[in-house]
Design a protein around this motif. Structure first.
Motif, PDB file in Angstrom:
ATOM      1  N   ALA A  65      -6.719  11.872   2.935  1.00  0.00           N
ATOM      2  CA  ALA A  65      -6.039  11.032   1.523  1.00  0.00           C
ATOM      3  C   ALA A  65      -5.424  11.619   0.403  1.00  0.00           C
ATOM      4  O   ALA A  65      -4.644  11.379  -0.667  1.00  0.00           O
ATOM      5  CB  ALA A  65      -6.862  10.305   1.176  1.00  0.00           C
ATOM      6  N   PRO A 106       0.510  -1.431   0.384  1.00  0.00           N
ATOM      7  CA  PRO A 106       0.150   0.086  -0.048  1.00  0.00           C
ATOM      8  C   PRO A 106       0.775   1.405  -0.019  1.00  0.00           C
ATOM      9  O   PRO A 106       0.459   2.223  -0.303  1.00  0.00           O
ATOM     10  CB  PRO A 106      -0.845  -0.284   1.374  1.00  0.00           C
ATOM     11  CG  PRO A 106      -0.854  -1.151   1.304  1.00  0.00           C
ATOM     12  CD  PRO A 106       0.342  -1.765   1.169  1.00  0.00           C
ATOM     13  N   THR A 128      -1.347   4.494  -5.034  1.00  0.00           N
ATOM     14  CA  THR A 128      -3.404   4.992  -4.626  1.00  0.00           C
ATOM     15  C   THR A 128      -3.505   5.798  -2.929  1.00  0.00           C
ATOM     16  O   THR A 128      -2.349   5.150  -2.158  1.00  0.00           O
ATOM     17  CB  THR A 128      -3.548   3.743  -4.750  1.00  0.00           C
ATOM     18  OG1 THR A 128      -3.164   2.971  -3.327  1.00  0.00           O
ATOM     19  CG2 THR A 128      -3.650   3.068  -6.140  1.00  0.00           C
ATOM     20  N   THR A 129      -4.450   6.487  -2.754  1.00  0.00           N
ATOM     21  CA  THR A 129      -4.354   5.839  -1.219  1.00  0.00           C
ATOM     22  C   THR A 129      -6.085   5.358  -0.718  1.00  0.00           C
ATOM     23  O   THR A 129      -6.923   5.859  -1.602  1.00  0.00           O
ATOM     24  CB  THR A 129      -4.757   7.964  -0.943  1.00  0.00           C
ATOM     25  OG1 THR A 129      -5.080   8.466  -1.455  1.00  0.00           O
ATOM     26  CG2 THR A 129      -2.819   7.969  -0.322  1.00  0.00           C
ATOM     27  N   THR A 130      -6.650   5.386   0.412  1.00  0.00           N
ATOM     28  CA  THR A 130      -7.870   5.472   0.708  1.00  0.00           C
ATOM     29  C   THR A 130      -8.212   5.934   1.656  1.00  0.00           C
ATOM     30  O   THR A 130      -7.466   6.072   2.959  1.00  0.00           O
ATOM     31  CB  THR A 130      -7.465   3.490   1.594  1.00  0.00           C
ATOM     32  OG1 THR A 130      -7.062   2.846  -0.094  1.00  0.00           O
ATOM     33  CG2 THR A 130      -9.377   3.033   1.418  1.00  0.00           C
TER      34      THR A 130
END
Lengths: 362, 287, 280
Positions: A148, A73, A78-80
């Motif tokens: 994010a 991750p 990407t970020t969630t």
């Protein structure tokens, strides 16, 4: 920053349960994509795989031409944004938003400045020194968004971010979210089970069920021209009517049904060109029924078995005279004068009807 | 019937429910405590208690080195025990919560605190079996020839600390474990997602979020440890007495109740000071 | 929403080289084993040498014998202490639970003046060392010339267990029970009937937890029992006086028996009480 995402042949199995079953998707850079489906349909699993929290059983994920296999991750573009926001309760907002920058080794002054900028973006500049527990649900959601976005992801993954908010706030947040996405240009992949929310914010919607993609396209296409019975039913109320194609011409086909013959443009057969004799299911949305003075040739009349006024329309339960047990729901215009036990002519706009290969009626 | 009388009746009934507990606590806790506080200001002459108000007992505490030393002994031992127990228990709780498969965790935890359920007195005694001159450790070391003379590991401060740490590691493992598994896994995912490595996630997120649990456990350890008489009495030998031992000496051999009361008040103050130091962490706001 | 993905938190694909990961894993298991060994060492030694065929419970182990268990069961004073301990534990836990429940009910369901202060007062004994509680009671009892007995021990044990019972039961009295109680009242039950027939059964798991926890606390409590008893003593006090004779396999035997009994109670509780409440 922004990037395209392509998903090829993706599967994920948990023990014996198939959470994702051969998923293919191409998402363009800067798109707002919504993964829509009931709980357990695999949408959250798909999001977790994109974020790197789950490893797929098979298939590939490519983000901006980079294969994501084995990328954790932290190293993904990407970020969630988590469903419960996962704001760190012991940190002030500015430290929450600046956390990702801090992990990238940015010094305090610059990360505070940047974090303050992102808090400003979501309208919380003045609360920078507060802690998460001092905020309302909507405000927390905004902080999670700012946190994010602060690390400049190419793709932002949102896991039912509006699920915990009440309806009014949810509608307001949807507008904000959409406006913000257009401003920052990041690709958004958003998970929800609320089809109204999906239609309100998505550029394109992915309808999922049992780990498969049922339909993929702009909201209007999915609503008006669904490619599966499930997608048609999930996007809103619909009457399913089974029938048999009796005649095919160059640009139209006639379908024989319990309430009479219906002529549809060929374009309304979304899966394949109709063949004479083929069994199909027609999807008719309640609002596509019309009030007419005279009976349409060949169509049955119907008795109004129940009616209630909904403000924007009258919602009627109809029992066609030709087939009384085949109940239909129709929305008639506000101005129509309709009462229980009235006998009315059935009519609808053929353009609004979609024909799909038949599955057994329920 | 008007609403006022209904409320009055309800309230009277509520008082009836709460009264027995309040009276019990007041009669058998508050009153004795106040009585003891008062007594600490009296003095003893022969076997009689003289009810003349003075601060002699406290003055004696600060001037008589044996008494003052017992407080510093207590504080040193308690702090050592608290720190050691936390340092030992945290990794254990972490391993149980993170490394042990989910369905074995409860079992692992029950196992880790099983000796907690032996009699407290017997537990200290059992360390004597391990640590004494003829005990297991010395016999084993003699047997494999590592030492030629038995080590003096029982009847001193080390033995007391070992006995205490044994008890409190179990207690703290329980509190820290329950704290760890209450953390939403999304906190850690969020930290990893934002670029934190394993250590950074632990240091910036997991540790601060479990700090309240650690501090609660540490405070509990401090309170129970500093007030305990059994473990130092069994394992500690006679060279370094701690405060509770000195208190017991006052009411036993010396029959000096006022002095025992004064020492108890001092013990109480030490606990209060520890509480004030920990109070910041004993409650934390949750989002 | 229960997504299958959410239960698989350990599935995170971390990049760490597998060698480093294996080392970390091996270190974890080694640490686990070491701490478990530390925790179980004294208990294992205690139990092992309770079977010692000889006068000293230290190595070498001379052979297996049940003689010390026989002498435990033949010891009249020890058996009397055991009975006393049980009696005091059950009685004081019962009183603690009863008073704790009534107080929790009143403070959770009625608006009483200074309720925060009342709660504080009820919890207060938890923050004070048992030694101080015992000393205070002893001083007052002496001043009032009340003779020491198992009764005074019981009083002391209620003082330390009441806060515990109150706190556990109070914490479990959620607001979601209020409407059920209102419904019962609406159907004609009186306040006392509501409490006895609706509230108490609903809270039974936490009441039982409080009860058994207080039993274990009272059962194992030493300093209050030591200072507040005279001729009849409880088990920890009796064991304490046995310690004067130094290392003795008989002490091992009684210690092992207490351990065994506690483990049995624990297993029964785990199966009967917590096992049930874990399944919704």
């Amino acid at each position: 920053m922004t990037a395209s995402v392509s998903i090829r042949n993706l599967t994920k199995t948990f023990a014996t349960f198939k959470a994702l079953d051969d998923v293919w998707l191409d998402i363009a850079a800067g798109e707002f994509i919504v993964l829509l489906g009931p709980s357990g349909c695999g949408k959250t699993t798909l999001l977790s795989i994109l974020g790197g929290f789950l490893t797929p059983t098979g298939g590939t994920v490519t983000i901006g031409d980079r294969d994501m296999a084995g990328v954790p991750p932290a190293l993904r573009p990407t970020t969630t944004m988590f469903q419960d926001y996962a704001l760190f309760p012991h940190m002030r907002l500015i430290d929450n938003v600046g956390f990702g920058l801090r992990m990238r080794g940015m010094d305090r002054a610059s990360r505070d400045a940047k974090a303050a900028g992102f808090l400003d973006l979501v309208g919380l500049k003045l609360s920078a020194r507060k802690k998460p527990h001092e905020l309302s649900g909507g405000q927390r959601q905004r902080v999670a968004l700012a946190r994010a976005l602060a690390v400049d992801p190419d793709v932002l993954l949102l896991d039912e971010p509006l699920g915990a908010l009440d309806l009014k706030l949810r509608r307001q947040m949807q507008d904000e979210l959409k406006a913000l996405q257009k401003r920052v240009g990041t690709t958004f992949v958003h998970v929800t089970h609320d089809q109204e929310e999906a239609m309100a914010i998505a550029d394109r919607i992915v309808v999922m069920n049992h780990g498969r993609v049922e339909d993929f396209g702009p909201p209007s296409d999915i609503y008006m021209r669904p490619k599966s019975i499930f997608a048609a039913g999930f996007m809103g109320e619909v009457n399913f009517l089974s029938g048999r194609v009796s005649r095919v011409e160059c640009d139209a086909a006639e379908v024989e049904t319990q309430i009479g013959p219906i002529v549809l443009p060929i374009a309304n057969f979304t899966i394949a060109r109709p063949q004479a004799g083929e069994h199909v299911t027609l999807c008719i949305r309640p609002e596509h029924f019309r009030t007419v003075d005279r009976s349409v040739a060949g169509l049955s009349e119907a008795v109004v078995s129940d009616v209630s006024f909904f403000g924007t329309h009258h919602r009627c339960h109809l029992a066609p005279v030709a087939s009384p047990e085949r109940k239909l729901v129709a929305h008639m215009p506000q101005s129509a004068r309709i009462a229980r036990c009235d006998r009315i002519a059935l009519a609808f706009d053929p353009a609004g009807v979609t024909a799909l290969p038949e599955v057994p009626e329920t | 019937m008007t609403t006022a009388t209904l409320e009055d009746r309800e309230r009277r009934r509520a008082w009836g429910f709460v009264a027995p507990a309040l009276i019990w606590t007041f009669a058998f806790f508050v009153v004795p405590f106040l009585y003891m506080a008062a007594m600490s200001l009296w003095s003893r002459q022969g076997r009689e208690i003289v009810r003349v108000w003075n601060l002699d007992n406290y003055a004696r505490f600060f001037t008589e080195s044996a008494l003052l030393k017992s407080l510093t002994n207590s504080l040193e031992i308690t702090l050592t025990v608290t720190v050691l127990s936390v340092l030992l228990a945290y990794p254990l709780a972490w391993i149980i919560a993170e490394r042990v498969p989910k369905r074995w965790q409860r079992m692992a935890l029950i196992l880790a605190i099983l000796p907690f359920w032996t009699s407290y007195v017997v537990r200290s005694y059992s360390w004597l079996l391990v640590l004494s001159k003829g005990g297991v450790i010395n016999q084993a070391l003699l047997g494999i020839g590592l030492i030629s003379e038995p080590l003096e590991i029982a009847s001193n401060r080390t033995a007391t600390v070992i006995g205490f740490v044994h008890f409190f590691v179990m207690l703290l493992t329980l509190t820290i474990y329950s704290n760890l598994i209450q953390l939403s896994p999304n906190y850690r995912r969020a930290a990893a997602d934002l670029g934190a490595n394993g250590f950074q996630t632990f240091w910036h997120v997991v540790l601060p979020l479990t700090l309240p649990g650690i501090m609660t456990g540490a405070f509990l350890t401090f309170v129970l440890c500093i007030g305990d008489y059994i473990t130092p009495q069994i394992l500690g030998g006679n060279n370094e007495l701690v405060l509770p031992q000195i208190i017991m000496l006052q009411i036993g051999r010396r029959a000096d109740f006022p002095m025992a009361a004064a020492l108890s008040i001092i013990l109480m103050l030490a606990v209060t000071a520890a509480y004030l130091l920990c109070a910041r962490w004993l409650k934390i706001e949750r989002a | 929403m229960a997504q299958p993905g959410e239960t698989q938190a350990t599935d995170i694909a971390f990049p760490a080289g597998s060698a480093r990961r294996m080392l970390a894993s091996a270190l974890s298991w080694f640490y686990l084993a070491a701490v478990y060994a530390f925790i179980f060492l004294p208990v294992a030694v205690l139990v092992l040498f309770s079977f010692q065929d000889g006068r000293l419970p230290v190595p070498p182990f001379n052979g297996f014998s049940l003689q010390w268990y026989e002498s435990v069961f033949a010891d009249r004073k020890l058996m009397a202490a055991l009975a006393n301990s049980l009696m005091v534990a059950v009685a004081s836990s019962f009183v603690s639970c009863l008073l704790g429940f009534l107080a929790a009910y009143a403070l959770a369901r009625y608006r009483l003046p200074a309720s925060a202060l009342q709660r504080g007062l009820l919890i207060a004994p938890m923050t004070v060392s048992y030694l101080i509680i015992a000393l205070g009671l002893l001083a007052v009892l002496n001043a009032l010339q009340v003779p020491l007995s198992l009764w005074t021990v019981g009083i002391g044990h209620v003082v330390i267990n009441l806060p515990l019972c109150f706190a556990i039961i109070y914490a479990s009295m959620g607001d979601h029970h209020v409407n059920i109680e209102r419904a019962a009242r609406d159907l004609g039950a009186s306040d006392v009937k509501v409490m006895a027939l609706v509230t108490a059964p609903m809270l039974m798991p936490s009441i039982m937890a409080a009860f058994f926890l207080s039993i274990t606390f009272s059962w194992d409590e030493f300093i209050i029992a030591f200072l507040l008893s005279r001729f009849d003593v409880t088990l920890p006090v009796e064991i304490w006086s046995m310690l004067r004779s130094g290392l003795n396999p008989k002490t091992n035997a009684i210690g092992s028996l207490v351990f065994l009994a506690s483990v049995v109670v624990l297993v029964v509780l785990e199966l009967a009480l917590f096992g049930r409440s874990r399944k919704p």
